[in-house]
Design a protein around this motif. Structure first.
Motif, mmCIF file in Angstrom:
data_model
loop_
_atom_site.group_PDB
_atom_site.id
_atom_site.type_symbol
_atom_site.label_atom_id
_atom_site.label_comp_id
_atom_site.label_asym_id
_atom_site.label_seq_id
_atom_site.Cartn_x
_atom_site.Cartn_y
_atom_site.Cartn_z
ATOM 1 N N UNK A 163 -9.242 -35.315 -9.404
ATOM 2 C CA UNK A 163 -10.090 -35.268 -10.594
ATOM 3 C C UNK A 163 -10.995 -34.049 -10.639
ATOM 4 N N UNK A 164 -11.179 -33.373 -9.525
ATOM 5 C CA UNK A 164 -12.029 -32.181 -9.521
ATOM 6 C C UNK A 164 -11.492 -31.119 -10.480
ATOM 7 N N UNK A 165 -10.170 -31.144 -10.738
ATOM 8 C CA UNK A 165 -9.557 -30.158 -11.622
ATOM 9 C C UNK A 165 -9.799 -30.461 -13.099
ATOM 10 N N UNK A 166 -10.403 -31.608 -13.387
ATOM 11 C CA UNK A 166 -10.674 -31.973 -14.778
ATOM 12 C C UNK A 166 -11.866 -31.198 -15.334
ATOM 13 N N UNK A 167 -12.840 -30.892 -14.481
ATOM 14 C CA UNK A 167 -14.091 -30.329 -14.994
ATOM 15 C C UNK A 167 -13.908 -29.024 -15.775
ATOM 16 N N UNK A 168 -13.129 -28.043 -15.302
ATOM 17 C CA UNK A 168 -12.987 -26.822 -16.112
ATOM 18 C C UNK A 168 -12.417 -27.090 -17.503
ATOM 19 N N UNK A 169 -11.497 -28.053 -17.603
ATOM 20 C CA UNK A 169 -10.934 -28.397 -18.913
ATOM 21 C C UNK A 169 -11.994 -29.075 -19.775
ATOM 22 N N UNK A 170 -12.768 -29.988 -19.174
ATOM 23 C CA UNK A 170 -13.817 -30.679 -19.919
ATOM 24 C C UNK A 170 -14.857 -29.706 -20.460
#
Length: 289
Positions: A163-170
């Motif tokens: 889930x750490x990879x979600x933040x740049x998209x968010x």
């Protein structure tokens, strides 16, 4: 007493012909003798008898797990049981016709959201092939549910499930609602941290009840970080059933008997069981209206 919930936000649908030989081969490594469960529309409807609404979606995991369903199956289920089911589309950005299929699913089939499994399709959230998907979803007020967490399939790059990879998209798409399935297990700390920081990121507890110690720690951490209002109820049916999922939540503290460990509060349990995604995942446009 029969277990109840307002909405099961994570229900998989497929017909028998969508299950490939690879499925039983993969599952045999972790669950000897297991057979492919039924997940057709009638089976789902019977299972969801004690759920008011269910969000259903097909899987396109043919080359990783061995299930290759389609959006038409989802749309047919919604048409058959419109008072129970809300349909989400599935996107596989490896396909050259991915955007055509997405537009068809949303605009012609009238599906209300999207599901994507980066780990299962082997496509990272930073992959440029996803840019038109993100842009379309944000523009059209369509929420994106993603498998976050590990899987038993060998042909599924495990890092893509973090889930750490979600933040740049968010951050890049602040009006795109993103829902992180399975609390990002076993990296649930990443899921909780990202959801706490980013207003457009939510999470859900499907397929966690059969790992009660991990589940307990997830819920305690969510309480400590005060994000329980962003957690939604789901089962991952047919991989977990409604009653066992509700009961697994309501009895989560039983394993603590005789200890001084902190308890999951009754408020947290009830908040999750009665959570309503239709009030949160769309910007002022409730799909049930």
């Amino acid at each position: 007493m029969t277990a109840r919930a307002y909405c099961d936000c994570h229900v998989n649908i497929w017909n028998d012909e969508h299950v490939l030989p690879l499925y039983t081969q993969q599952l045999a490594r972790v669950r000897a003798g297991a057979m492919a469960p039924k997940a057709d529309a009638d089976t789902l409807y019977a299972e969801m008898a004690h759920v008011e609404k269910a969000i259903v979606f097909a899987l396109r995991y043919g080359d990783s797990i061995g299930i290759e369903s389609d959006d038409e199956t989802t749309a047919a289920a919604v048409a058959k049981y419109p008072d129970k089911f809300v349909g989400f589309a599935y996107v596989d950005p490896r396909r050259a016709d991915c955007m055509d299929m997405l537009v068809h699913a949303i605009e012609d089939l009238k599906l209300k959201g999207v599901k994507f499994g980066p780990i299962y399709n082997g496509v990272s959230l930073a992959d440029p092939r996803l840019v038109p998907v993100y842009e379309y979803l944000q523009k059209n007020n369509i929420p994106l549910t993603m498998h976050m967490g590990t899987t038993f399939a060998r042909n599924a790059p495990v890092d893509f499930g973090r889930a750490i990879h979600v933040e740049p998209v968010a951050l890049r798409y602040p009006d795109l609602v993103m829902v992180l399935a399975h609390m990002g297990h076993p990296w649930y700390g990443d899921c909780i941290a990202v959801s706490r920081k980013q207003p457009n990121v939510f999470c859900e507890i499907s397929a966690l009840s059969y790992r009660p110690w991990q589940y307990y720690n997830i819920l305690i951490e969510a309480q400590e970080y005060k994000i329980t209002d962003k957690i939604f109820f789901g089962t991952d049916f047919p991989f977990a059933r409604v009653d066992e999922s509700v009961d697994g939540l309501l009895t989560i503290n039983d394993q603590l008997e005789g200890t001084k460990l902190p308890r999951v509060s009754q408020e947290t349990m009830e908040r999750i069981i009665w959570s309503n995604p239709f009030e949160h995942w769309w910007h002022g446009d409730n799909p049930l209206a």
